[in-house]
Design a protein around this motif. Structure first.
Motif, short mmCIF file in Angstrom:
data_model
loop_
_atom_site.label_atom_id
_atom_site.label_comp_id
_atom_site.label_asym_id
_atom_site.label_seq_id
_atom_site.Cartn_x
_atom_site.Cartn_y
_atom_site.Cartn_z
N ILE A 92 74.58 39.41 -11.92
CA ILE A 92 74.41 40.44 -12.96
C ILE A 92 73.67 41.65 -12.39
O ILE A 92 74.12 42.80 -12.55
N LEU A 96 75.49 45.34 -11.65
CA LEU A 96 75.00 46.52 -12.36
C LEU A 96 74.50 47.58 -11.38
O LEU A 96 74.90 48.75 -11.45
N GLN A 163 82.07 43.75 -19.36
CA GLN A 163 80.85 44.16 -20.03
C GLN A 163 79.91 44.90 -19.06
O GLN A 163 79.38 45.96 -19.39
N LEU A 164 79.72 44.32 -17.89
CA LEU A 164 78.78 44.93 -16.93
C LEU A 164 79.32 46.26 -16.39
O LEU A 164 78.59 47.23 -16.21
N VAL A 167 78.88 49.90 -18.11
CA VAL A 167 77.73 50.82 -17.98
C VAL A 167 78.11 52.16 -17.39
O VAL A 167 77.48 53.18 -17.70
N HIS A 186 71.18 43.47 -20.19
CA HIS A 186 72.46 42.79 -19.93
C HIS A 186 72.26 41.32 -19.58
O HIS A 186 73.11 40.49 -19.90
N ARG A 187 71.16 41.01 -18.91
CA ARG A 187 70.87 39.59 -18.63
C ARG A 187 70.79 38.82 -19.93
O ARG A 187 71.35 37.74 -20.06
N VAL A 190 74.34 38.54 -21.52
CA VAL A 190 75.28 37.68 -20.80
C VAL A 190 74.80 36.24 -20.77
O VAL A 190 75.53 35.32 -21.17
N ALA B 159 77.87 47.57 -24.73
CA ALA B 159 78.21 46.41 -23.90
C ALA B 159 79.22 45.51 -24.60
O ALA B 159 80.17 45.01 -23.98
N GLN B 163 83.04 44.77 -23.44
CA GLN B 163 83.46 43.39 -23.20
C GLN B 163 84.72 43.05 -23.99
O GLN B 163 85.67 42.49 -23.45
#
Lengths: 198, 198
Positions: A92, A96, A163-164, A167, A186-187, A190, B159, B163
């Protein structure tokens, strides 16, 4: 300092690569012209062919290099990290940080697969799968060990990468949030979606 | 059956719209030509201007219509649903079902904002913010009520949309998973990342 033999040539090649990427980003592959590219780099259109063979080769080489560097850098980041959760965290953060500042590269990578000739597209698609497979393996290992509860390893891989990578669409280096905060957010998003139900 | 007055004209307008979208999808906005568009629709290039004013208007109208319809359909789906968790579930299902089968629309919507003239881009960006704000409000309400634990409402909104929209990149109607399964997988990934820590 004495100038190394060939340094002019490699400087020109790098300038062609950078300006080519920008032109594809701004106008699309079909909309960009090699004539404009030569003008920006400051060489005659005919001289361009000392450095690139075709417009197709310019795009293909760029995409191959982008994906190859990305996967190599990921492997370096993951080296020596054992537990699936720590490997997921590393993925992740790596993905990013690598993408936050590469808006043009990511855009061209996602929008111009269509412009590759079939055999070139197959090569680039294969390199993308190689990269995706790294995350897929992390999720599969986490599922086996019980550290993760992944609804579908393949789909989760695609969903997390989408998703990542998202950004790049909004990240502003001068904006409200720094890289570390974006990574932490984000961590949570996810990893929270992948933890075993207590 | 008698043909309604004007039905030929609106059929032609719809054919122009559909073929225009496909040409932008395949060649990019700058790479597509109105000459090719006229040829595909089967009219003279000059006759195109009975239906569209410029290539810019073709793109702009398409993007405005896409975003307007999307937000209207979302509002209809959310109508009468009260709890933040149920509204989040509805958003996830709605966004996935709407996008799964609209690969070309989504691609053009994401790749050709660059090709809009500044005032047109501002309009389309505003419509996108309207749509995003619906999800942002759901996440904010869920945070207030304690039903959700959202690390950053704005970033989580971006996000989640990235996704969910990612499905257009790989979804195959003849593939391994049906729509319902894809929705269930994404629900777990998204909602799991937003639940309060027990």
């Amino acid at each position: 300092m004495a100038r190394k033999a060939g340094s002019d040539g490699s400087k020109t090649a790098e300038a062609i690569r950078a300006a080519g990427l920008r032109l594809i980003f701004e106008h699309g592959y079909e909309g960009m012209s090699l004539r404009d590219l030569a003008q920006i780099v400051g060489i005659q259109p005919g001289s361009l062919y000392n450095h690139i063979t075709t417009k197709q080769a310019l795009l293909f080489d760029f995409l191959v290099e982008h994906m190859t560097r990305l996967t190599e850098a990921l492997d370096a980041a993951l080296a020596g990290i054992e537990s699936p959760l720590a490997r997921l965290d590393t993925f992740i953060e790596f993905h990013l940080r690598y993408h936050l500042t590469r808006r043009m590269e990511v855009f061209v990578n996602n929008s111009e697969l269509r412009s590759l000739e079939p055999q070139n597209r197959a090569v680039v698609t294969g390199l993308r799968r190689d990269y995706e497979r790294r995350l897929e393996q992390i999720l599969a290992e986490g599922t086996r060990s019980g550290a993760l509860n992944v609804p579908d390893v393949t789909i989760a891989t695609f969903a997390i990468i989408a998703q990542l990578t998202g950004v790049v669409g909004w990240y502003d280096p001068k904006g409200r949030l720094g890289e570390d905060e974006i990574i932490a957010i984000h961590r949570q998003l996810v990893v929270g979606g992948l933890l075993p139900i207590p």
